[in-house]
Design an enzyme around this catalytic site. Structure first.
Site, PDB file in Angstrom:
ATOM      1  N   ARG A 127      69.401  73.947 -35.865  1.00 41.16           N
ATOM      2  CA  ARG A 127      68.803  73.215 -34.767  1.00 41.16           C
ATOM      3  C   ARG A 127      69.387  72.331 -33.377  1.00 41.16           C
ATOM      4  O   ARG A 127      70.429  71.853 -33.854  1.00 41.16           O
ATOM      5  CB  ARG A 127      67.940  72.158 -35.388  1.00 41.16           C
ATOM      6  CG  ARG A 127      66.989  72.967 -36.154  1.00 41.16           C
ATOM      7  CD  ARG A 127      66.057  71.633 -37.565  1.00 41.16           C
ATOM      8  NE  ARG A 127      65.085  71.982 -38.459  1.00 41.16           N
ATOM      9  CZ  ARG A 127      65.569  72.453 -39.898  1.00 41.16           C
ATOM     10  NH1 ARG A 127      66.892  71.898 -39.665  1.00 41.16           N
ATOM     11  NH2 ARG A 127      64.966  72.747 -39.783  1.00 41.16           N
ATOM     12  N   LYS A 152      66.876  68.846 -41.383  1.00 43.41           N
ATOM     13  CA  LYS A 152      65.867  68.263 -41.741  1.00 43.41           C
ATOM     14  C   LYS A 152      65.593  68.454 -43.227  1.00 43.41           C
ATOM     15  O   LYS A 152      65.872  68.909 -44.062  1.00 43.41           O
ATOM     16  CB  LYS A 152      64.998  69.037 -41.211  1.00 43.41           C
ATOM     17  CG  LYS A 152      63.761  68.894 -40.629  1.00 43.41           C
ATOM     18  CD  LYS A 152      62.883  69.956 -40.181  1.00 43.41           C
ATOM     19  CE  LYS A 152      61.276  69.578 -39.807  1.00 43.41           C
ATOM     20  NZ  LYS A 152      60.708  70.631 -39.455  1.00 43.41           N
ATOM     21  N   HIS A 258      64.972  76.078 -29.279  1.00 45.68           N
ATOM     22  CA  HIS A 258      64.125  76.069 -30.142  1.00 45.68           C
ATOM     23  C   HIS A 258      64.214  76.948 -30.907  1.00 45.68           C
ATOM     24  O   HIS A 258      64.868  77.860 -31.442  1.00 45.68           O
ATOM     25  CB  HIS A 258      64.041  74.754 -30.879  1.00 45.68           C
ATOM     26  CG  HIS A 258      63.101  74.646 -32.343  1.00 45.68           C
ATOM     27  ND1 HIS A 258      63.727  74.425 -33.118  1.00 45.68           N
ATOM     28  CD2 HIS A 258      61.937  76.048 -33.189  1.00 45.68           C
ATOM     29  CE1 HIS A 258      63.859  74.803 -33.974  1.00 45.68           C
ATOM     30  NE2 HIS A 258      62.930  75.562 -34.226  1.00 45.68           N
ATOM     31  N   ARG A 261      66.655  79.374 -32.129  1.00 43.29           N
ATOM     32  CA  ARG A 261      67.105  79.571 -33.678  1.00 43.29           C
ATOM     33  C   ARG A 261      66.108  81.145 -34.193  1.00 43.29           C
ATOM     34  O   ARG A 261      66.420  81.210 -35.075  1.00 43.29           O
ATOM     35  CB  ARG A 261      66.491  78.459 -34.071  1.00 43.29           C
ATOM     36  CG  ARG A 261      66.626  77.684 -35.673  1.00 43.29           C
ATOM     37  CD  ARG A 261      66.080  76.469 -35.684  1.00 43.29           C
ATOM     38  NE  ARG A 261      65.160  76.316 -37.054  1.00 43.29           N
ATOM     39  CZ  ARG A 261      65.787  76.096 -38.049  1.00 43.29           C
ATOM     40  NH1 ARG A 261      67.502  76.203 -37.962  1.00 43.29           N
ATOM     41  NH2 ARG A 261      65.613  75.643 -39.686  1.00 43.29           N
ATOM     42  N   HIS A 284      65.714  76.453 -45.186  1.00 44.84           N
ATOM     43  CA  HIS A 284      64.655  76.435 -44.973  1.00 44.84           C
ATOM     44  C   HIS A 284      63.931  75.352 -46.409  1.00 44.84           C
ATOM     45  O   HIS A 284      65.159  76.049 -47.792  1.00 44.84           O
ATOM     46  CB  HIS A 284      63.262  77.136 -45.105  1.00 44.84           C
ATOM     47  CG  HIS A 284      63.179  77.536 -43.473  1.00 44.84           C
ATOM     48  ND1 HIS A 284      62.874  78.966 -43.026  1.00 44.84           N
ATOM     49  CD2 HIS A 284      63.167  76.391 -42.060  1.00 44.84           C
ATOM     50  CE1 HIS A 284      62.621  78.845 -41.457  1.00 44.84           C
ATOM     51  NE2 HIS A 284      62.847  77.917 -41.195  1.00 44.84           N
ATOM     52  N   TYR A 293      59.324  84.774 -39.699  1.00 42.96           N
ATOM     53  CA  TYR A 293      59.772  85.605 -39.064  1.00 42.96           C
ATOM     54  C   TYR A 293      59.739  87.268 -39.557  1.00 42.96           C
ATOM     55  O   TYR A 293      59.662  88.514 -38.440  1.00 42.96           O
ATOM     56  CB  TYR A 293      61.310  85.832 -39.030  1.00 42.96           C
ATOM     57  CG  TYR A 293      61.762  84.398 -38.283  1.00 42.96           C
ATOM     58  CD1 TYR A 293      62.135  83.525 -37.256  1.00 42.96           C
ATOM     59  CD2 TYR A 293      61.827  82.953 -39.616  1.00 42.96           C
ATOM     60  CE1 TYR A 293      61.453  82.509 -37.029  1.00 42.96           C
ATOM     61  CE2 TYR A 293      62.518  81.405 -39.286  1.00 42.96           C
ATOM     62  CZ  TYR A 293      61.658  81.741 -37.744  1.00 42.96           C
ATOM     63  OH  TYR A 293      61.994  79.718 -37.187  1.00 42.96           O
TER      64      TYR A 293
END
Length: 310
Positions: A127, A152, A258, A261, A284, A293
């Site tokens: 990120r 995150k 972003h 990414r 994630h 994706y």
């Protein structure tokens, strides 16, 4: 608002989350204009955001979370049942993805440190905030890895250090060392440290390993300690360079940094990389987040349009 900030820092929330929660708490209080903080007022506030201001579903959800945080962790009481609240369903949008050719053209149109940051984002899947907050000590040139600290969800993970940027990153580290020595000679050389590390390790802020890799040109005094701190490069500096490169290359996609990414994950998927490996590289928590994706790549791979069968 100071109490909101204190509650956020107690829970180690990010600066951006703290700023968002402060904003929505202030908006709610201004909306009520002296009225008591009650459930009915919260419902009216959130309904106005949806029906009058026409905010997006994600903004509406962020406002709801900000209000809930205010009640639960600052006022220390539940907001109650939000009867009659108009809920907004977040649309399941496919992420914007650049092609390999578009990424190459955009990177070729960028220069200097912003280009290196953008290349690292595409090559590692980090990120923007994670890349800019990268410390010298977390780059392992021999192993070709980057340790992402407190990403995150306050999670650490290991990311790829792409071979194509390794030499550039090494030269940047050498330049960063020279800059740090100059800062030390001028009585500075401090870097901001997370949490209470400055009290635990008083000399760590001047250690080279704790310095930001992508250093800002500005040195700012810390209001609490008086130390002259060198922060990292501003995200807006890289964003502006990226948007200028989009314009120069005539790329008309609605893209931000972003998107690099998103492109990293989609292009790995196209190469046949396992979806769980991509999940780990992106950091994630749930596989469902990574599966978005597959909606970008899988439906078109190997499918022939009926028009092409004429």
């Amino acid at each position: 608002m100071a109490q909101v900030g204190l509650a956020c820092r107690r829970r180690h929330l990010s600066r951006s989350t703290e700023a968002a929660y402060r904003y929505w708490a202030r908006r709610l209080i201004d909306f009520l204009d002296g009225q008591a903080l009650e459930t009915a007022g919260v419902v009216r506030f959130l309904d106005q955001l949806a029906s009058v201001e026409h905010v997006s579903a994600s903004t509406h959800l962020q406002a709801l979370h900000g209000v809930l945080f205010l009640f639960r962790h600052v006022l220390e009481r539940e907001v109650g049942r939000l009867d009659g609240l108009r809920t907004m369903r977040r649309p399941a949008r496919v992420p914007v993805v650049l092609s390999v050719e578009e990424v190459r053209a955009i990177l070729n149109a960028m220069r200097g440190m912003p280009r290196l940051v953008a290349a690292l984002l595409y090559g590692s899947g980090m990120r923007v905030g994670e890349a800019l907050a990268l410390r010298i000590k977390d780059v392992d040139f021999r192993a070709g890895t980057i340790t992402v600290r407190a990403g995150k969800g306050a999670k650490d993970r290991v990311a790829i250090l792409p071979r194509r940027v390794r030499d550039s990153m090494h030269r940047l580290a050498l330049w960063r060392l020279a800059l740090h020595k100059r800062d030390l000679a001028q009585g500075g050389g401090h870097a901001p440290l997370p949490n209470a590390l400055e009290r635990k390790y008083p000399s760590a802020s001047r250690a080279f390993g704790w310095q930001f890799m992508f250093a800002s040109s500005a040195v700012r005094p810390c209001p609490r300690t008086g130390h002259r701190l060198r922060w990292h490069l501003s995200p807006s500096t890289v964003q502006e360079a990226f948007h200028e490169a989009l314009r120069m290359t005539n790329c008309h996609k609605q893209a931000s940094l972003h998107v690099l990414r998103h492109s990293f994950a989609t292009h790995l998927l196209a190469q046949g990389v396992d979806i769980r490996t991509i999940q780990q590289l992106l950091g994630h928590r749930h596989l469902d987040t990574t599966m978005i994706y597959t909606h970008v790549h899988q439906p078109v791979r190997g499918t022939v349009s009926p028009l092409d069968r004429f």
